[in-house]
Design an enzyme around this catalytic site. Structure first.
Site, mmCIF file in Angstrom:
data_model
loop_
_atom_site.group_PDB
_atom_site.id
_atom_site.type_symbol
_atom_site.label_atom_id
_atom_site.label_comp_id
_atom_site.label_asym_id
_atom_site.label_seq_id
_atom_site.Cartn_x
_atom_site.Cartn_y
_atom_site.Cartn_z
ATOM 1 N NE ARG A 86 147.158 48.266 -52.711
ATOM 2 C CZ ARG A 86 146.155 47.255 -52.507
ATOM 3 N NH1 ARG A 86 146.666 46.059 -51.614
ATOM 4 N NH2 ARG A 86 145.163 47.406 -53.091
ATOM 5 C CD GLU A 138 145.123 39.521 -54.761
ATOM 6 O OE1 GLU A 138 144.426 40.123 -54.883
ATOM 7 O OE2 GLU A 138 146.103 39.421 -53.762
ATOM 8 C CG HIS A 160 139.541 45.840 -57.029
ATOM 9 N ND1 HIS A 160 138.908 44.991 -57.703
ATOM 10 C CD2 HIS A 160 140.407 45.214 -56.269
ATOM 11 C CE1 HIS A 160 139.194 43.831 -57.468
ATOM 12 N NE2 HIS A 160 140.227 43.855 -56.624
ATOM 13 C CG HIS A 189 140.735 48.572 -54.108
ATOM 14 N ND1 HIS A 189 139.816 48.093 -53.281
ATOM 15 C CD2 HIS A 189 141.968 47.970 -53.875
ATOM 16 C CE1 HIS A 189 140.231 47.006 -52.668
ATOM 17 N NE2 HIS A 189 141.467 46.796 -53.202
HETATM 18 P P1 FAD Z 1 141.717 51.146 -42.047
HETATM 19 O O1 FAD Z 1 141.732 49.590 -41.848
HETATM 20 O O2 FAD Z 1 140.869 51.792 -43.014
HETATM 21 O O3 FAD Z 1 141.504 51.720 -40.690
HETATM 22 C C1 FAD Z 1 141.315 52.927 -40.486
HETATM 23 C C2 FAD Z 1 140.901 53.504 -39.238
HETATM 24 O O4 FAD Z 1 140.755 54.861 -39.003
HETATM 25 C C3 FAD Z 1 139.311 53.032 -39.057
HETATM 26 O O5 FAD Z 1 139.199 52.246 -37.765
HETATM 27 C C4 FAD Z 1 138.624 54.394 -39.008
HETATM 28 O O6 FAD Z 1 137.203 54.175 -38.399
HETATM 29 C C5 FAD Z 1 139.807 54.987 -38.335
HETATM 30 N N1 FAD Z 1 139.478 56.654 -38.636
HETATM 31 C C6 FAD Z 1 139.330 57.070 -39.818
HETATM 32 N N2 FAD Z 1 139.319 58.413 -39.996
HETATM 33 C C7 FAD Z 1 139.237 58.696 -38.590
HETATM 34 C C8 FAD Z 1 138.862 59.920 -37.543
HETATM 35 N N3 FAD Z 1 138.679 61.169 -38.236
HETATM 36 N N4 FAD Z 1 138.827 59.843 -36.406
HETATM 37 C C9 FAD Z 1 138.900 58.697 -35.941
HETATM 38 N N5 FAD Z 1 139.237 57.476 -36.308
HETATM 39 C C10 FAD Z 1 139.232 57.589 -37.819
HETATM 40 N N6 FAD Z 1 144.772 45.227 -49.146
HETATM 41 C C11 FAD Z 1 145.533 43.842 -49.103
HETATM 42 O O7 FAD Z 1 146.670 43.899 -48.930
HETATM 43 N N7 FAD Z 1 144.878 42.694 -49.408
HETATM 44 C C12 FAD Z 1 143.569 42.654 -49.827
HETATM 45 O O8 FAD Z 1 142.868 41.373 -49.856
HETATM 46 C C13 FAD Z 1 142.860 43.734 -49.747
HETATM 47 N N8 FAD Z 1 141.345 43.719 -49.701
HETATM 48 C C14 FAD Z 1 140.611 44.878 -49.756
HETATM 49 C C15 FAD Z 1 139.226 44.693 -49.931
HETATM 50 C C16 FAD Z 1 138.544 45.921 -49.857
HETATM 51 C C17 FAD Z 1 136.974 45.899 -49.757
HETATM 52 C C18 FAD Z 1 139.170 47.046 -49.270
HETATM 53 C C19 FAD Z 1 138.223 48.287 -49.489
HETATM 54 C C20 FAD Z 1 140.573 47.079 -49.356
HETATM 55 C C21 FAD Z 1 141.247 45.972 -49.555
HETATM 56 N N9 FAD Z 1 142.564 46.073 -49.159
HETATM 57 C C22 FAD Z 1 143.420 44.870 -49.372
HETATM 58 C C23 FAD Z 1 143.213 47.200 -48.755
HETATM 59 C C24 FAD Z 1 143.451 47.271 -47.199
HETATM 60 O O9 FAD Z 1 142.411 46.438 -46.706
HETATM 61 C C25 FAD Z 1 143.826 48.468 -46.676
HETATM 62 O O10 FAD Z 1 144.713 49.332 -47.355
HETATM 63 C C26 FAD Z 1 144.152 48.430 -45.135
HETATM 64 O O11 FAD Z 1 143.296 47.666 -44.658
HETATM 65 C C27 FAD Z 1 144.373 49.618 -44.528
HETATM 66 O O12 FAD Z 1 144.591 49.565 -43.147
HETATM 67 P P2 FAD Z 1 144.637 50.756 -42.240
HETATM 68 O O13 FAD Z 1 144.793 50.238 -40.919
HETATM 69 O O14 FAD Z 1 145.638 51.572 -42.730
HETATM 70 O O15 FAD Z 1 143.160 51.697 -42.426
HETATM 71 C C1 SIN Z 2 141.027 41.937 -53.681
HETATM 72 O O1 SIN Z 2 140.614 40.934 -53.159
HETATM 73 O O2 SIN Z 2 140.927 41.806 -54.917
HETATM 74 C C2 SIN Z 2 141.833 43.027 -53.284
HETATM 75 C C3 SIN Z 2 142.957 42.848 -52.865
HETATM 76 C C4 SIN Z 2 143.922 44.217 -52.682
HETATM 77 O O3 SIN Z 2 143.379 45.224 -52.851
HETATM 78 O O4 SIN Z 2 145.097 44.084 -52.488
#
Ligand code: FAD
Ligand code: SIN
Length: 530
Positions: A377, A119, A235, A342
């Site tokens: 990031r 990437e 993104h 993103h």
């Molecule tokens: P999340 O996975 O968002 O989980 C948050 C949780 O909190 C959820 O269960 C939600 O329901 C809960 N929640 C929120 N507010 C409340 C509330 N008030 N009360 C109760 N529950 C609540 N990063 C990478 O490193 N590699 C990738 O390939 C990548 N691809 C991505 C693709 C997409 C489409 C997106 C959107 C992001 C991507 N990212 C990627 C970023 C990465 O996915 C996220 O930063 C990471 O998954 C965040 O994880 P988390 O557990 O912190 O939050």
């Molecule tokens: C992507 O698949 O392009 C997202 C990767 C990332 O947010 O780290």
């Protein structure tokens, strides 16, 4: 669980959020504590579930920790903290091995080694992935492991409203059970915020609906410091389909040779950066923004049709199927794309083990700002950070539990004179207004004029929304709206405070980078009325 009645849940450790950060933390602490996870909607619904390209970590013999550290620090543009970067990078492979042990089926090469994706901003192939459905695969494995762990109990459809903080000590939270329309007290010795990102504050975003910045808003109201909120990562390639559910086109396509072109077929990235399509994400997003402003078009094109169709279909099955559903065969046709909000590089200021200014409150995942990402990031470093920091936070939590933090019950939620909202349309209207104003005034390219306009408007909106909060019986939409308004304000205030351009914060009025980089820290003192 220690005890439970209709409106009180008492446990050792309360985890708010069931994405990669919350679940991996819960699994690690489950031998030492009774854990309750609450989550806003259905348990898999999270940013994690939609992650495509994968998790960055050093596995290739031609790669090294030093290279991964350098790429992360270069991308962070002067604000990444070296010690944090070194720890996260060096512990990454072990954390990924744990996922493999849990049953995560990462893609392999013909010789059985991990297949490593590429990437923007990376100087080596190092993105461990499960085709282009990495998040779904990881989330399913973590949920499966949690379901088999007796000391973990997951409550779906519980929207955390506020942390309960007494003299800088977190006692748990209030949460709305959206099925029963009842506010419950979740009482815990240790509370862990893992609520993910803020993407829905912007009109165009890759994030699902849960990403409304709730954890950041709750922690700030409780008295925690938030850091570097101006760094919203856009993104570059989000599928351009107005009025359809958001869908990302992974950067991994560019890693495999996809090119960006305008609607006349002109490839433009060479005009912006020597690494062309593999320039850091902020450079690519700004280049597309500039091309769109110049041409007046509403999207550019991403083309992977020069690659072998069989390879494209097997490497990117999720994207292939999704686009085919819209009549775009990505093995032949270019994909219409635009940038979209993103990732939140800022968040609640936290140590690598999730510690915050509030005692007995830990923060992990996208909600936290540990200093890893700095001003931008590096792709695929977010899932990595969530894994490493959740592991560290679980170790910290064991230590904290040994100090026997008290379980302190608190008063039940009071609705006062609140009445049912008579016109829910005001919530929708304000939500749309915030998303539109953040997109138009606090987007990829900023200026003092736009930011000051945004500030005036958000102050008025915040006042209006706070009034609804006290006047009306609480709903999930109202909780989110109040948080969105506060987080929008934190982003605007942080952006106004940064009188330079650095990483993903670009200002027309201050196009240069200051010689020394500083973090933007915001803290409400005294803490706000909950
Ligand atoms: P999340 O996975 O968002 O989980 C948050 C949780 O909190 C959820 O269960 C939600 O329901 C809960 N929640 C929120 N507010 C409340 C509330 N008030 N009360 C109760 N529950 C609540 N990063 C990478 O490193 N590699 C990738 O390939 C990548 N691809 C991505 C693709 C997409 C489409 C997106 C959107 C992001 C991507 N990212 C990627 C970023 C990465 O996915 C996220 O930063 C990471 O998954 C965040 O994880 P988390 O557990 O912190 O939050
Ligand atoms: C992507 O698949 O392009 C997202 C990767 C990332 O947010 O780290």
């Amino acid at each position: 669980m220690i005890s439970l009645d209709s409106s009180n849940v008492v446990c050792d450790v309360l985890v708010i959020g069931s994405g990669i950060a919350g679940l991996s933390f819960a699994l690690k602490i489950a031998d030492s504590a009774q854990v309750v996870i609450i989550t806003k909607k259905e348990k898999a619904e999270s940013n994690t579930n939609y992650a495509q390209s994968g998790i960055a970590a050093v596995f290739s013999p031609s790669d090294s920790f030093e290279k991964h550290v350098k790429d992360t620090i270069d991308c962070g543009d002067g604000l990444s903290k070296r010690a944090i970067v070194e720890t996260v990078v060096s512990e990454g492979p072990a954390r990924i091995q744990e996922l493999i042990n849990l049953g995560v089926n990462f893609s392999k090469t013909a010789t059985g080694t991990l297949d490593l994706g590429m990437e923007g901003g990376h100087s080596a192939r190092r993105v461990v992935h499960a085709k282009d459905l990495t998040g779904r695969e990881v989330e399913a494995a973590l949920l499966n492991a949690a379901a088999k762990t007796e000391s973990i109990k997951i409550f779906e459809n519980q929207v955390a409203i506020n942390l309960v903080v007494d003299r800088s000590r977190c006692l748990g939270c209030y949460a709305l059970d959206t099925e029963k329309s009842l506010v419950k007290n979740f009482v815990a010795k240790i509370t862990v915020l893992a609520t993910g990102g803020i993407g829905r504050i912007y009109l165009h975003t890759t994030n699902p609906e849960i990403a409304t910045g709730d954890g950041i808003a709750m922690a700030y109201r409780g008295g925690a410091t938030v850091m570097n909120m101006e760094f919203t990562q856009f993104h570059p390639t989000y599928l351009f389909r107005p009025n359809e559910k958001s869908f990302l086109i992974s950067e991994a396509l560019r890693g495999e040779g996809a090119t960006l072109q305008d609607q006349n077929g002109r490839q433009f990235m060479a005009d912006y950066h020597p690494k062309k399509e593999l320039a850091p994400r902020d450079v690519v997003a700004r280049a597309i923004d500039q091309e769109l402003k110049r041409s007046g078009d509403n999207h550019v094109l991403l083309d992977i049709s020069s690659k072998n169709p069989q390879f494209v279909q097997t490497r990117f099955p999720g994207i292939y199927e999704k686009c085919l559903g819209y009549g775009i065969d990505i093995t032949k046709d270019p994909i219409p794309v635009v940038p979209a909000a993103h990732y939140c590089c800022g968040g609640v200021k936290a140590t690598i083990a999730g510690e915050t200014d509030i005692r007995n409150l830990l923060v992990v995942g996208e909600t936290a700002c540990t200093g890893l990402h700095g001003a931008n990031r590096l792709a695929s470093n977010s899932l990595l950070e969530a894994l490493v920091c959740s592991h560290r936070a679980a170790q910290k939590c064991v230590e904290l539990l040994k100090k026997k933090p008290p379980l302190q019950r608190f008063a039940a939620w009071e609705s006062g004179n609140a009445v049912d909202i008579d016109e829910a349309v005001v919530i929708t209207q304000n939500r749309n207004e915030i998303r539109q104003l953040m997109w138009n005034y606090v987007g990829i390219v900023r200026s003092d004029k736009r930011l000051n306009r945004a500030k005036k408007r958000i102050e008025l909106l915040k006042e209006e929304i706070n009034q609804y909060y006290w006047d009306f019986i609480i709903t999930a939409k109202l909780i989110e709206l109040r948080n969105m308004a506060l987080v929008a304000k934190l982003i605007i205030d942080s952006a106004i405070a940064r009188k330079e351009s650095r990483g993903i914060h670009f200002s027309l009025d201050y196009p240069q980078k200051s010689p020394s980089g500083r973090d933007t820290l915001l803290r409400e003192s005294p803490p706000m009325r909950p």
